[in-house]
Design a protein around this motif. Structure first.
Motif, PDB file in Angstrom:
ATOM      1  N   LEU A 112      23.519  30.345 -41.706  1.00 28.49           N
ATOM      2  CA  LEU A 112      22.987  31.626 -42.170  1.00 28.49           C
ATOM      3  C   LEU A 112      21.753  32.017 -41.362  1.00 28.49           C
ATOM      4  N   CYS A 113      20.871  31.066 -41.098  1.00 29.92           N
ATOM      5  CA  CYS A 113      19.695  31.349 -40.275  1.00 29.92           C
ATOM      6  C   CYS A 113      20.105  31.654 -38.834  1.00 29.92           C
ATOM      7  N   LEU A 114      21.118  30.938 -38.326  1.00 29.95           N
ATOM      8  CA  LEU A 114      21.609  31.203 -36.978  1.00 29.95           C
ATOM      9  C   LEU A 114      22.176  32.619 -36.878  1.00 29.95           C
ATOM     10  N   TYR A 115      22.923  33.023 -37.887  1.00 29.34           N
ATOM     11  CA  TYR A 115      23.470  34.393 -37.916  1.00 29.34           C
ATOM     12  C   TYR A 115      22.343  35.418 -37.899  1.00 29.34           C
ATOM     13  N   THR A 116      21.283  35.188 -38.673  1.00 28.73           N
ATOM     14  CA  THR A 116      20.180  36.153 -38.740  1.00 28.73           C
ATOM     15  C   THR A 116      19.481  36.278 -37.400  1.00 28.73           C
ATOM     16  N   VAL A 117      19.317  35.156 -36.681  1.00 27.34           N
ATOM     17  CA  VAL A 117      18.699  35.206 -35.355  1.00 27.34           C
ATOM     18  C   VAL A 117      19.519  36.081 -34.415  1.00 27.34           C
ATOM     19  N   SER A 118      20.818  35.865 -34.370  1.00 27.13           N
ATOM     20  CA  SER A 118      21.663  36.643 -33.469  1.00 27.13           C
ATOM     21  C   SER A 118      21.776  38.098 -33.895  1.00 27.13           C
ATOM     22  N   ALA A 119      21.617  38.379 -35.198  1.00 26.18           N
ATOM     23  CA  ALA A 119      21.711  39.751 -35.684  1.00 26.18           C
ATOM     24  C   ALA A 119      20.408  40.515 -35.517  1.00 26.18           C
ATOM     25  N   ARG A 120      19.284  39.811 -35.368  1.00 22.70           N
ATOM     26  CA  ARG A 120      17.984  40.478 -35.296  1.00 22.70           C
ATOM     27  C   ARG A 120      17.379  40.469 -33.894  1.00 22.70           C
ATOM     28  N   HIS A 121      17.695  39.465 -33.098  1.00 23.42           N
ATOM     29  CA  HIS A 121      17.100  39.355 -31.764  1.00 23.42           C
ATOM     30  C   HIS A 121      18.071  39.857 -30.704  1.00 23.42           C
ATOM     31  N   GLY A 122      17.563  39.900 -29.449  1.00 21.45           N
ATOM     32  CA  GLY A 122      18.367  40.378 -28.341  1.00 21.45           C
ATOM     33  C   GLY A 122      19.327  39.326 -27.812  1.00 21.45           C
ATOM     34  N   TRP A 123      20.003  39.734 -26.727  1.00 19.38           N
ATOM     35  CA  TRP A 123      21.018  38.853 -26.154  1.00 19.38           C
ATOM     36  C   TRP A 123      20.425  37.554 -25.640  1.00 19.38           C
ATOM     37  N   THR A 124      19.256  37.597 -25.014  1.00 17.38           N
ATOM     38  CA  THR A 124      18.679  36.384 -24.417  1.00 17.38           C
ATOM     39  C   THR A 124      18.412  35.329 -25.475  1.00 17.38           C
ATOM     40  N   VAL A 125      17.718  35.730 -26.531  1.00 20.66           N
ATOM     41  CA  VAL A 125      17.409  34.780 -27.601  1.00 20.66           C
ATOM     42  C   VAL A 125      18.689  34.287 -28.260  1.00 20.66           C
ATOM     43  N   SER A 126      19.642  35.175 -28.477  1.00 19.54           N
ATOM     44  CA  SER A 126      20.893  34.782 -29.128  1.00 19.54           C
ATOM     45  C   SER A 126      21.658  33.757 -28.297  1.00 19.54           C
ATOM     46  N   ILE A 127      21.703  33.967 -26.981  1.00 20.56           N
ATOM     47  CA  ILE A 127      22.433  33.034 -26.114  1.00 20.56           C
ATOM     48  C   ILE A 127      21.741  31.675 -26.082  1.00 20.56           C
ATOM     49  N   VAL A 128      20.409  31.688 -25.950  1.00 18.28           N
ATOM     50  CA  VAL A 128      19.677  30.413 -25.895  1.00 18.28           C
ATOM     51  C   VAL A 128      19.834  29.640 -27.199  1.00 18.28           C
ATOM     52  N   VAL A 129      19.622  30.319 -28.333  1.00 23.11           N
ATOM     53  CA  VAL A 129      19.736  29.656 -29.632  1.00 23.11           C
ATOM     54  C   VAL A 129      21.174  29.225 -29.886  1.00 23.11           C
ATOM     55  N   GLY A 130      22.137  30.071 -29.522  1.00 24.64           N
ATOM     56  CA  GLY A 130      23.536  29.711 -29.719  1.00 24.64           C
ATOM     57  C   GLY A 130      23.945  28.517 -28.884  1.00 24.64           C
TER      58      GLY A 130
END
Length: 381
Positions: A112-130
């Motif tokens: 759920l926290c991972l989903y929120t990061v990808s839904a709120r941040h940009g592509w760079t942060v989403s790719i790194v966190v993912g």
């Protein structure tokens, strides 16, 4: 905002996150205690009467993996980092309960926290966190390939949710701009209609009255001065009305039937013989404004096309409508205008149509002209 979307206050969203975090906490705690029991049963000499007990470490591990959900909306990235650290702690040797330490509650909070990061941040942060989450899942999921595949799927869903939210916001902005443009166009049309009604009425009154003064004075200086004074009064009234429309059209209420007497006096000063019946009390503002403009335009037409004629103005209420009837007899002298048609009848029809009423206008058998409007009855208390 679109009316089809739900509107939930930030406080309510926060309370929902608290409820979800508390629920996941108890689910994770139950999973850890079950894992502790399974770990004990695999010991060399298990005691069958033994029950799992929480010595504080299990609650701490469950809280570390689930309670960061409360922070996910305001601080998505720190909430994901805290859940990650909580998973590392639950897998540490301090618990001594299972190899992976993953529980359903903790895993749900993490995703759920991972989903929120990808839904709120940009592509760079989403790719790194993912990518980091996928590596972590692959390293701790043993032979299970579901979790390593689930992590990028959650990131993709979050990106899709963000794109959809932006698309909806753009569409809402476009819709608001379209509505604003429509409102501006309607306001311009209303201003044009108000100006036409005022200018046409007063200019007709001035022209007819000036002609009447010339005929009635017939060289008499006293009568000429009195007639010109009346013309000046009508002119000043026209200027006042136009200032009211141009300067304060939005703030000032349009004139209604409470000013019918002034309208009739102006027509009489222009040489018409006007008889009035009504109006009744308790008429709604919008209905009264439309009725006033209809009478005003009808009297203006009589001034132009039937100078000196007798005019009957009747405003009465039936069971379901307000009836406005204005009829003039044939002119007492030849009209000074060319007789060409204007926009008066069209404006009257537009007003009546907007209120859902009907309008009939045409010549009478006696050689005059009659206007009859039926406006929906919207009574005021």
């Amino acid at each position: 905002m679109s009316e089809s979307r739900w509107h939930v206050s930030p406080l309510m969203l926060q309370l929902i996150d608290v409820a979800v975090a508390v629920t996941l906490f108890f689910v994770a705690l139950d999973g850890l205690m079950d894992a502790q029991a399974q770990n004990y049963l695999r010991s060399p000499q298990p005691y069958l009467g033994w029950h799992p007990q929480d010595n504080g470490l299990l609650s701490l591990a469950a809280a570390a993996t689930t309670l960061p959900v409360i922070l996910r909306r305001r601080w998505p990235l720190p909430a994901w980092a805290l859940t990650t650290l909580g998973q590392v702690y639950s897998m540490g040797p301090v618990l001594h309960i299972q190899d992976s330490g993953l529980t359903i509650g903790g895993l749900a909070a993490y995703l759920l926290c991972l989903y929120t990061v990808s839904a709120r941040h940009g592509w760079t942060v989403s790719i790194v966190v993912g990518a980091a989450s996928t590596v972590w899942a692959a390293a701790h999921a043993d032979a299970d390939i579901v979790l390593p595949l689930l992590v990028p799927a959650v990131v993709a869903v979050g990106r899709f949710a963000q794109a959809r939210r932006r698309t909806l916001a753009r569409l809402e902005t476009q819709a608001e701009q379209a509505l604003a443009a429509q409102a501006v166009a309607e306001e311009r049309l209303r201003i044009a209609r108000e100006l036409h009604d005022v200018v046409a009425h007063h200019m007709s009154a001035i022209a007819i009255q000036a002609e009447a003064v010339r005929i009635q004075a017939d060289g008499d200086a006293v009568l000429l001065a009195a007639g010109l004074a009346d013309v000046r009064a009508v002119s000043l009234e026209a200027l006042s009305d136009m200032r009211q429309i141009v300067g304060a059209l939005r703030e000032a209420a349009p004139p209604g039937l409470e000013r019918l007497a002034e309208l009739v006096e102006s027509a009489r000063a222009a040489g018409l013989t006007v008889e009035v019946s009504g109006p009744p009390d308790g008429i709604a503002a919008e209905t009264g404004a439309a009725a006033y403009r209809i009478v005003q335009e009808a009297l203006s037409n009589a001034m132009r096309h039937a100078p000196g004629s007798a005019v009957s103005v009747k405003v009465r209420r039936t069971d379901a409508a307000l009836l406005v009837h204005v009829a003039n007899r044939p002119p007492a002298r030849p009209p000074t205008s060319g007789g060409e048609g204007g926009h008066g009848l069209k404006g009257m029809r537009e007003r009546v149509t907007l209120l859902g009423g009907t309008l009939e206008a045409g010549p009478t058998p006696e050689g005059g002209f009659a206007v009859t409007a039926s406006l929906p009855d919207r009574r005021t208390p």
